[in-house]
Design a protein around this motif. Structure first.
Motif, mmCIF file in Angstrom:
data_model
loop_
_atom_site.group_PDB
_atom_site.id
_atom_site.type_symbol
_atom_site.label_atom_id
_atom_site.label_comp_id
_atom_site.label_asym_id
_atom_site.label_seq_id
_atom_site.Cartn_x
_atom_site.Cartn_y
_atom_site.Cartn_z
ATOM 1 N N ARG A 227 0.823 -1.209 0.000
ATOM 2 C CA ARG A 227 0.000 0.000 0.000
ATOM 3 C C ARG A 227 0.860 1.264 0.000
ATOM 4 N N GLU A 228 1.909 1.269 0.765
ATOM 5 C CA GLU A 228 2.780 2.453 0.814
ATOM 6 C C GLU A 228 3.382 2.735 -0.558
ATOM 7 N N GLU A 229 3.746 1.671 -1.252
ATOM 8 C CA GLU A 229 4.344 1.830 -2.574
ATOM 9 C C GLU A 229 3.351 2.499 -3.536
ATOM 10 N N ALA A 230 2.084 2.227 -3.339
ATOM 11 C CA ALA A 230 1.066 2.856 -4.195
ATOM 12 C C ALA A 230 1.104 4.374 -4.017
ATOM 13 N N ALA A 235 2.327 9.751 -6.090
ATOM 14 C CA ALA A 235 3.073 11.008 -5.953
ATOM 15 C C ALA A 235 3.917 11.275 -7.196
ATOM 16 N N LEU A 236 4.589 10.245 -7.695
ATOM 17 C CA LEU A 236 5.443 10.411 -8.871
ATOM 18 C C LEU A 236 4.616 10.800 -10.093
ATOM 19 N N GLU A 259 -6.542 5.517 1.524
ATOM 20 C CA GLU A 259 -5.258 6.102 1.885
ATOM 21 C C GLU A 259 -4.887 7.211 0.888
ATOM 22 N N ALA A 260 -5.099 6.942 -0.383
ATOM 23 C CA ALA A 260 -4.777 7.935 -1.413
ATOM 24 C C ALA A 260 -5.653 9.179 -1.223
ATOM 25 N N ARG A 261 -6.914 8.954 -0.890
ATOM 26 C CA ARG A 261 -7.827 10.088 -0.700
ATOM 27 C C ARG A 261 -7.361 10.989 0.430
ATOM 28 N N THR A 262 -6.874 10.379 1.516
ATOM 29 C CA THR A 262 -6.468 11.223 2.640
ATOM 30 C C THR A 262 -5.119 11.905 2.379
ATOM 31 N N ARG A 263 -4.286 11.308 1.525
ATOM 32 C CA ARG A 263 -2.951 11.893 1.326
ATOM 33 C C ARG A 263 -2.844 12.887 0.178
ATOM 34 N N PHE A 264 -3.711 12.749 -0.837
ATOM 35 C CA PHE A 264 -3.577 13.599 -2.029
ATOM 36 C C PHE A 264 -4.866 14.364 -2.270
ATOM 37 N N ASP A 265 -4.721 15.540 -2.894
ATOM 38 C CA ASP A 265 -5.941 16.301 -3.150
ATOM 39 C C ASP A 265 -6.358 16.261 -4.625
ATOM 40 N N ALA A 266 -5.711 15.427 -5.421
ATOM 41 C CA ALA A 266 -6.064 15.328 -6.843
ATOM 42 C C ALA A 266 -7.304 14.460 -7.019
ATOM 43 N N ALA A 305 -15.116 5.063 -0.303
ATOM 44 C CA ALA A 305 -13.705 4.895 0.048
ATOM 45 C C ALA A 305 -12.867 6.061 -0.455
ATOM 46 N N GLY A 306 -13.366 6.765 -1.475
ATOM 47 C CA GLY A 306 -12.629 7.947 -1.913
ATOM 48 C C GLY A 306 -12.569 8.195 -3.405
ATOM 49 N N ALA A 307 -13.188 7.335 -4.218
ATOM 50 C CA ALA A 307 -13.104 7.537 -5.666
ATOM 51 C C ALA A 307 -13.954 8.734 -6.092
ATOM 52 N N THR A 308 -13.364 9.584 -6.907
ATOM 53 C CA THR A 308 -14.104 10.707 -7.483
ATOM 54 C C THR A 308 -15.017 10.189 -8.598
ATOM 55 N N PHE A 309 -14.467 9.296 -9.411
ATOM 56 C CA PHE A 309 -15.294 8.621 -10.421
ATOM 57 C C PHE A 309 -14.802 7.191 -10.617
ATOM 58 N N ILE A 310 -15.629 6.401 -11.312
ATOM 59 C CA ILE A 310 -15.370 4.956 -11.392
ATOM 60 C C ILE A 310 -15.482 4.466 -12.827
#
Ligand code: PBG
Length: 328
Positions: A227-230, A235-236, A259-266, A305-310
């Motif tokens: 998960r951390e690697e994701a 980020a990259l 996790e991505a939702r809480t860490r990134f605002d994109a 869970a955090g998806a903006t779209f699917i």
């Protein structure tokens, strides 16, 4: 304050109150419909491991896109099945490649539909790998050039967004530079940023005939254990210029999405993949689960869970179901 002063059931008793306090909404505007397009005319071959999903030719693709638009779908993502495959994946970037022709047909005949494309080589290489094979390996840097070429040819044919799904290092930057140089600085990139080496892609590979003839995709797709690697991948890709980042598959990877939702605002996309579709479809065919209820609940869970779209094979049906619900 706790019981009896606090009674969470108070807001659950009436459907209008439940609607009022609902935290997550699902709407057709949040769904992307994947479509497979290949050679021929009048083709609507059902994909055996994905009942309800078909392989279309250019004419039937247009019909399906029109019908989907009538059901409320606003965006499709195209996957090509070329007539011929070769080592250089020339069908992926040819001006008259199947996806390029499909883009022009849709632009002409269903102009209101957003046209997304999957940018990868696996459907076009004779060996089914996502890039140029040297020795027994998928060679990273030579592949970037072909991916960039593919993305630019999609842009020229009328793509509204390109989605690199190959998982080579540096591909978002390579695609961004090539698009900018070709005069498409405003064309967005949806990066399959956290794409796992998942067994859930099996039915897709039947449909796209893209199972690798040797080896697997673990040298570039992510280890399901990580998960951390994701987060590093995401980020990259954002640094390289991705406009939207995606997690794939969806339901088995809700923790990654969250996790991505809480860490990134994109904006964050999720791909409910072929195997997820197949599981629900198979169980529903046996009468073991309610297709509509399970599909909509899964999509809602992915949004929660955090998806903006699917991206989902249920897009057309779900759009119809959701507008029926609203009409009630
Ligand atoms: C690569 C690609 C794949 C999927 C989307 N893009 C296949 C793979 O990585 O093997 C899978 C989608 C699905 O299973 O629905 N072109």
């Amino acid at each position: 304050m706790s019981f009896p002063a606090t009674r969470l059931r108070r807001l659950r008793m009436d459907a209008r109150l439940r609607d009022l306090v609902r935290e997550t909404e699902l709407s057709p505007a949040r769904l992307i419909y994947p479509l497979f397009v290949g050679p021929g005319r009048g083709v609507r071959d059902e994909i055996p491991s994905m009942p309800g999903q078909r392989r279309y030719a250019l004419d039937t693709l247009v019909e399906e896109a029109r019908a989907a638009e009538a059901d409320g779908v606003r965006a499709v993502i195209l996957f090509g099945i070329p007539e011929k495959k070769d080592e250089q994946a020339s069908g992926a970037w040819a001006e008259d490649g199947i996806v390029q022709r499909a883009l022009r047909a849709l632009r002409e005949s269903v102009p209101g539909m957003l046209r997304f494309t999957d940018v990868c080589l696996c459907e076009y290489t004779s060996h089914g790998h996502c890039g140029v094979v040297q020795g027994n390996r998928v060679a990273n840097d030579p592949t970037l050039e072909l991916l960039a070429k593919t993305a630019v040819s999609h842009a020229r044919a009328g793509a509204d967004l390109v989605a690199p799904s190959d998982m080579m290092d540096g591909r978002v930057g390579a695609v961004r530079r090539a698009l900018d140089e070709a005069g498409f600085p405003d064309l967005p990139i949806l990066s399959y940023a956290a794409k796992y080496a998942s067994a859930f892609y099996g039915p897709f590979r039947d449909a796209a005939q893209s199972t690798p003839s040797f080896g697997d995709r673990r040298s570039h797709q992510m280890d399901p254990a990580n998960r951390e690697e994701a987060m590093r991948e995401i980020a990259l890709d954002l640094e390289e210029g991705a406009d939207v980042v995606m997690v794939k598959p969806a339901l088995p990877y809700l923790d990654v999405l969250r996790e991505a939702r809480t860490r990134f605002d994109a904006p964050l996309a999720a791909y409910q993949v072929s195997g997820e579709y197949a599981l629900i479809t198979a169980a529903a065919e046996r009468g073991w689960v309610d297709r509509r209820a399970v599909a909509l609940e899964s999509l809602l869970a992915i949004r929660r869970a955090g998806a903006t779209f699917i991206v989902t094979y249920f897009a057309r049906e779900a759009a119809r179901w959701l507008s029926q619900e609203r009409g009630k």
